[in-house]
Design a protein around this motif. Structure first.
Motif, PDB file in Angstrom:
ATOM      1  N   ALA A 136      -5.508  19.869   6.256  1.00  0.00           N
ATOM      2  CA  ALA A 136      -6.461  19.921   5.141  1.00  0.00           C
ATOM      3  C   ALA A 136      -6.066  18.929   4.058  1.00  0.00           C
ATOM      4  N   VAL A 137      -4.778  18.831   3.768  1.00  0.00           N
ATOM      5  CA  VAL A 137      -4.305  17.869   2.770  1.00  0.00           C
ATOM      6  C   VAL A 137      -4.501  16.451   3.288  1.00  0.00           C
ATOM      7  N   GLN A 138      -4.157  16.228   4.542  1.00  0.00           N
ATOM      8  CA  GLN A 138      -4.327  14.904   5.136  1.00  0.00           C
ATOM      9  C   GLN A 138      -5.791  14.464   5.072  1.00  0.00           C
ATOM     10  N   TYR A 139      -6.687  15.338   5.454  1.00  0.00           N
ATOM     11  CA  TYR A 139      -8.117  15.034   5.433  1.00  0.00           C
ATOM     12  C   TYR A 139      -8.594  14.724   4.014  1.00  0.00           C
ATOM     13  N   ALA A 140      -8.204  15.552   3.057  1.00  0.00           N
ATOM     14  CA  ALA A 140      -8.639  15.353   1.668  1.00  0.00           C
ATOM     15  C   ALA A 140      -8.144  14.014   1.123  1.00  0.00           C
ATOM     16  N   LEU A 141      -6.916  13.656   1.445  1.00  0.00           N
ATOM     17  CA  LEU A 141      -6.375  12.387   0.962  1.00  0.00           C
ATOM     18  C   LEU A 141      -7.067  11.198   1.611  1.00  0.00           C
ATOM     19  N   LEU A 142      -7.274  11.275   2.919  1.00  0.00           N
ATOM     20  CA  LEU A 142      -7.956  10.176   3.603  1.00  0.00           C
ATOM     21  C   LEU A 142      -9.408  10.060   3.157  1.00  0.00           C
ATOM     22  N   GLN A 143     -10.042  11.180   2.936  1.00  0.00           N
ATOM     23  CA  GLN A 143     -11.424  11.188   2.460  1.00  0.00           C
ATOM     24  C   GLN A 143     -11.525  10.559   1.074  1.00  0.00           C
ATOM     25  N   SER A 144     -10.559  10.844   0.221  1.00  0.00           N
ATOM     26  CA  SER A 144     -10.592  10.366  -1.161  1.00  0.00           C
ATOM     27  C   SER A 144     -10.070   8.946  -1.331  1.00  0.00           C
ATOM     28  N   ALA A 161      -0.901   4.926   5.133  1.00  0.00           N
ATOM     29  CA  ALA A 161      -0.802   5.983   6.136  1.00  0.00           C
ATOM     30  C   ALA A 161      -0.684   7.333   5.446  1.00  0.00           C
ATOM     31  N   VAL A 162      -1.189   8.351   6.133  1.00  0.00           N
ATOM     32  CA  VAL A 162      -0.956   9.747   5.746  1.00  0.00           C
ATOM     33  C   VAL A 162      -0.463  10.416   7.015  1.00  0.00           C
ATOM     34  N   THR A 163       0.848  10.606   7.101  1.00  0.00           N
ATOM     35  CA  THR A 163       1.456  11.100   8.323  1.00  0.00           C
ATOM     36  C   THR A 163       1.862  12.559   8.197  1.00  0.00           C
ATOM     37  N   LEU A 164       1.845  13.231   9.338  1.00  0.00           N
ATOM     38  CA  LEU A 164       2.313  14.612   9.428  1.00  0.00           C
ATOM     39  C   LEU A 164       3.672  14.604  10.096  1.00  0.00           C
ATOM     40  N   ARG A 165       4.602  15.364   9.527  1.00  0.00           N
ATOM     41  CA  ARG A 165       5.952  15.456  10.071  1.00  0.00           C
ATOM     42  C   ARG A 165       6.279  16.928  10.278  1.00  0.00           C
ATOM     43  N   THR A 166       6.688  17.271  11.463  1.00  0.00           N
ATOM     44  CA  THR A 166       6.995  18.669  11.763  1.00  0.00           C
ATOM     45  C   THR A 166       8.330  19.077  11.145  1.00  0.00           C
ATOM     46  N   GLY A 167       8.384  20.344  10.758  1.00  0.00           N
ATOM     47  CA  GLY A 167       9.596  20.900  10.177  1.00  0.00           C
ATOM     48  C   GLY A 167       9.685  22.391  10.486  1.00  0.00           C
ATOM     49  N   MET A 174       0.833  -1.198   0.000  1.00  0.00           N
ATOM     50  CA  MET A 174       0.000   0.000   0.000  1.00  0.00           C
ATOM     51  C   MET A 174       0.869   1.249   0.000  1.00  0.00           C
ATOM     52  N   THR A 175       0.276   2.331  -0.351  1.00  0.00           N
ATOM     53  CA  THR A 175       0.966   3.606  -0.508  1.00  0.00           C
ATOM     54  C   THR A 175       0.962   4.397   0.796  1.00  0.00           C
ATOM     55  N   SER A 176       2.085   5.029   1.107  1.00  0.00           N
ATOM     56  CA  SER A 176       2.197   5.901   2.269  1.00  0.00           C
ATOM     57  C   SER A 176       2.471   7.331   1.810  1.00  0.00           C
ATOM     58  N   VAL A 177       1.846   8.277   2.496  1.00  0.00           N
ATOM     59  CA  VAL A 177       2.031   9.694   2.195  1.00  0.00           C
ATOM     60  C   VAL A 177       2.550  10.380   3.447  1.00  0.00           C
ATOM     61  N   GLU A 178       3.544  11.239   3.272  1.00  0.00           N
ATOM     62  CA  GLU A 178       4.080  12.037   4.369  1.00  0.00           C
ATOM     63  C   GLU A 178       3.952  13.509   4.004  1.00  0.00           C
ATOM     64  N   ILE A 179       3.441  14.275   4.934  1.00  0.00           N
ATOM     65  CA  ILE A 179       3.306  15.719   4.753  1.00  0.00           C
ATOM     66  C   ILE A 179       4.205  16.384   5.784  1.00  0.00           C
ATOM     67  N   GLU A 180       5.268  17.021   5.319  1.00  0.00           N
ATOM     68  CA  GLU A 180       6.176  17.742   6.210  1.00  0.00           C
ATOM     69  C   GLU A 180       5.824  19.218   6.136  1.00  0.00           C
ATOM     70  N   TYR A 181       5.599  19.822   7.299  1.00  0.00           N
ATOM     71  CA  TYR A 181       5.128  21.204   7.325  1.00  0.00           C
ATOM     72  C   TYR A 181       5.903  22.026   8.353  1.00  0.00           C
ATOM     73  N   VAL A 217       6.206  20.053   2.214  1.00  0.00           N
ATOM     74  CA  VAL A 217       6.550  19.047   1.211  1.00  0.00           C
ATOM     75  C   VAL A 217       5.639  17.843   1.396  1.00  0.00           C
ATOM     76  N   VAL A 218       5.157  17.306   0.284  1.00  0.00           N
ATOM     77  CA  VAL A 218       4.350  16.085   0.306  1.00  0.00           C
ATOM     78  C   VAL A 218       5.132  15.004  -0.424  1.00  0.00           C
ATOM     79  N   ARG A 219       5.277  13.851   0.246  1.00  0.00           N
ATOM     80  CA  ARG A 219       5.990  12.720  -0.343  1.00  0.00           C
ATOM     81  C   ARG A 219       5.039  11.527  -0.450  1.00  0.00           C
ATOM     82  N   VAL A 220       5.120  10.817  -1.560  1.00  0.00           N
ATOM     83  CA  VAL A 220       4.377   9.574  -1.751  1.00  0.00           C
ATOM     84  C   VAL A 220       5.416   8.467  -1.865  1.00  0.00           C
TER      85      VAL A 220
END
Length: 76
Positions: free
Chosen positions: A20-28, A35-41, A1-8, A47-50
């Motif tokens: 908002a990006v995490q919600y939209a991806l999980l909703q869709s 997983a759709v994880t948030l990473r602090t920066g 399965m695909t994993s997404v990381e959002i570093e913000y 940056v969004v990584r797949v």
């Protein structure tokens, strides 16, 4: 399965944008994502990584939730 990381950037206040990006991806694609994880920066990062590959970088592109959803859809 695909994993997404959002570093913000925390100091920049990008948490709501990341959520908002995490919600939209999980909703869709919730059933197709591992997983759709948030990473602090910092230093203005957003940056969004797949599966480890950068698909969006605020430094290069204009922020658009719908555009990010389309980009992730193309990777699934």
């Amino acid at each position: 399965m695909t994993s997404v990381e959002i570093e913000y950037c925390v100091p920049c206040g990008f948490l709501e944008r990341a959520q908002a990006v995490q919600y939209a991806l999980l909703q869709s694609f919730g059933d197709r994502l591992e997983a759709v994880t948030l990473r602090t920066g910092d230093h203005g990062v957003f940056v969004v990584r797949v599966d480890g590959e950068v698909v969006f970088d605020k430094a290069d592109d204009e922020f658009d939730v719908d555009g990010l959803v389309r980009t992730v859809r193309d990777r699934l």
